[in-house]
Design a protein around this motif. Sequence first.
Motif, short mmCIF file in Angstrom:
data_model
loop_
_atom_site.label_atom_id
_atom_site.label_comp_id
_atom_site.label_asym_id
_atom_site.label_seq_id
_atom_site.Cartn_x
_atom_site.Cartn_y
_atom_site.Cartn_z
N LEU A 122 0.70 -1.13 0.05
CA LEU A 122 0.00 0.11 0.21
C LEU A 122 0.86 1.22 -0.10
CD1 LEU A 122 -2.99 -1.13 2.51
CD2 LEU A 122 -3.10 -0.93 -0.05
N ARG A 154 -0.77 4.53 -1.05
CA ARG A 154 -2.12 4.30 -0.50
C ARG A 154 -2.27 4.50 1.02
NH1 ARG A 154 -2.83 4.08 -5.28
NH2 ARG A 154 -4.41 2.77 -6.53
N PRO A 185 -5.84 5.34 2.88
CA PRO A 185 -6.50 4.10 3.31
C PRO A 185 -5.90 3.19 4.43
CG PRO A 185 -6.56 4.22 0.77
CD PRO A 185 -5.57 5.33 1.48
N LEU A 220 -7.35 -4.39 1.91
CA LEU A 220 -6.95 -3.19 0.96
C LEU A 220 -5.91 -3.56 0.05
CD1 LEU A 220 -7.44 -0.19 3.61
CD2 LEU A 220 -8.85 -0.40 1.31
N THR A 276 -6.19 -3.62 -3.82
CA THR A 276 -5.22 -2.66 -4.49
C THR A 276 -4.54 -3.16 -5.70
OG1 THR A 276 -5.17 -0.85 -2.55
CG2 THR A 276 -3.50 -0.81 -4.34
#
Length: 475
Positions: free
Chosen positions: A220, A225, A228, A263, A267
């Motif tokens: 991430l 990211r 998030p 997540l 992603t």
Amino acid sequence: MSGSLWVGGEEGQDTLPFIPRQRLPEDDPLAELALRLEDLIAAAVHPDEIAAIIESDGMSDAQIRAVYGHPDSFSLAEELYGRVERRYPEPLAPPAEPWHAHLGSCLLRGLVFALPGLAYVLGAPLLSGPRTTLGLPGGTIPLLAGAVTGWVWNQSLSHRAHSWLSLADRPAAVRALRLGAPLGAALSSLAALAVTGPGELPAAAFAAGQCCYLAAATALLVLGRERPLFWALLPLALGVVPGLPSFVGPVLLLVSLTAAVTLAVLTLRGEPAGPGPRGAVSPRVAASVPYGLFGLGAGVLVLYAALGDIFRHGSAGTVAGPSAVALTLSMGPAEWLLHRFRAESLAGLRATSSARGFRGSVAATVTVCIGAYLLILAGLAEAGTRLWPDAPALSGLRLATLLLIGAVLWTGLLLQSFGAAPGAALVCCTAAVAQTLALLLGAPPPTGLVVSGAAAALLAMLVCVLVGRATAHRP
């Protein structure tokens, strides 16, 4: 009539005086030349600039006389200069700052680095048990084994993915993360399980969850990211609420871990992973090894800073005590200060005219940046000590050791930003080995201060040698 011209008929008929026919612009070679060179003529500040353009165009004085009726290029240039109105172009915009970083995003990353520390508070019931033969609380060894293995793997994976991104091949970075993140989670979980002793299975389960989180967070963060991930970690903030029932901690841990892993999976699945640009050169795998070794050395030094809290507090859950949390939370400001140093050093490179002046400018900038970082770290350590339940007092020895470890981390990251990761990794790993030997041999606490001080001094010397060269600051 003498001196008159008559047109349109015989003498005695209506006549009109002759009016010379005006040349149209397309019939005027001078007008055509002015139109062709209009932008250059409009930007000229003196006719001689136009004369130089005319001569560079290959026109001789004979051609100028025949075509334009002027004796030479200077006379023609003056005529063109007078015909075209001055229009000077707008100055070029300054180049984009390659080291610009928004303070808010860096602080967000600092929170993302620090929030997982609260997992140790929520997971404290899983990390309790009798002390091991090394004098560490039960569960500490599998916890450290999984964390260190995960740091090494994920630092190397992060560098490799970023290398692909720097080559504008995002699909290759996604492919590297799709393969590397699950493999790293599995290997580090196995490392934790391999050193699990009797009665430490709950700690091994916690360590496996930690390994899965590290893999998800790496994917991430590489793909930008952070926000998030912050929301996925927010349930851990309830760890600071006093009086929570014992079952709430593991539930919050599971919720946050599930959110982070989900997540990461979504992603990576949502990113294209097809072939990248043709002709792209694959970055060498060996180039990522020093970054992993630096992660190993830095991680071990951070753990030793936390081990002092463990020995004083008596619980493996204090592996994320105030010292470790202060170091991880300070990584946000540290990142911003690194970007500011690179930006200010480039500005100094443009502003100074001598090598000596540039070295002085860079030395002053790096002193200010590392001083600001250490002040922030000291403030975070003091605040953490006051807020952390049953935290040991921030003694002079503990604070000095913590600041020296912070100096090692910041200078090591600075060297990494200049591509000098092997030197930073060598110093950090040597310091980590020395700290480990000191722990095994039962050396007194000041040994950590000496080791951290020596590592900080060596890295400071490397920084002085490297950043004093103007060629090292090319964007």
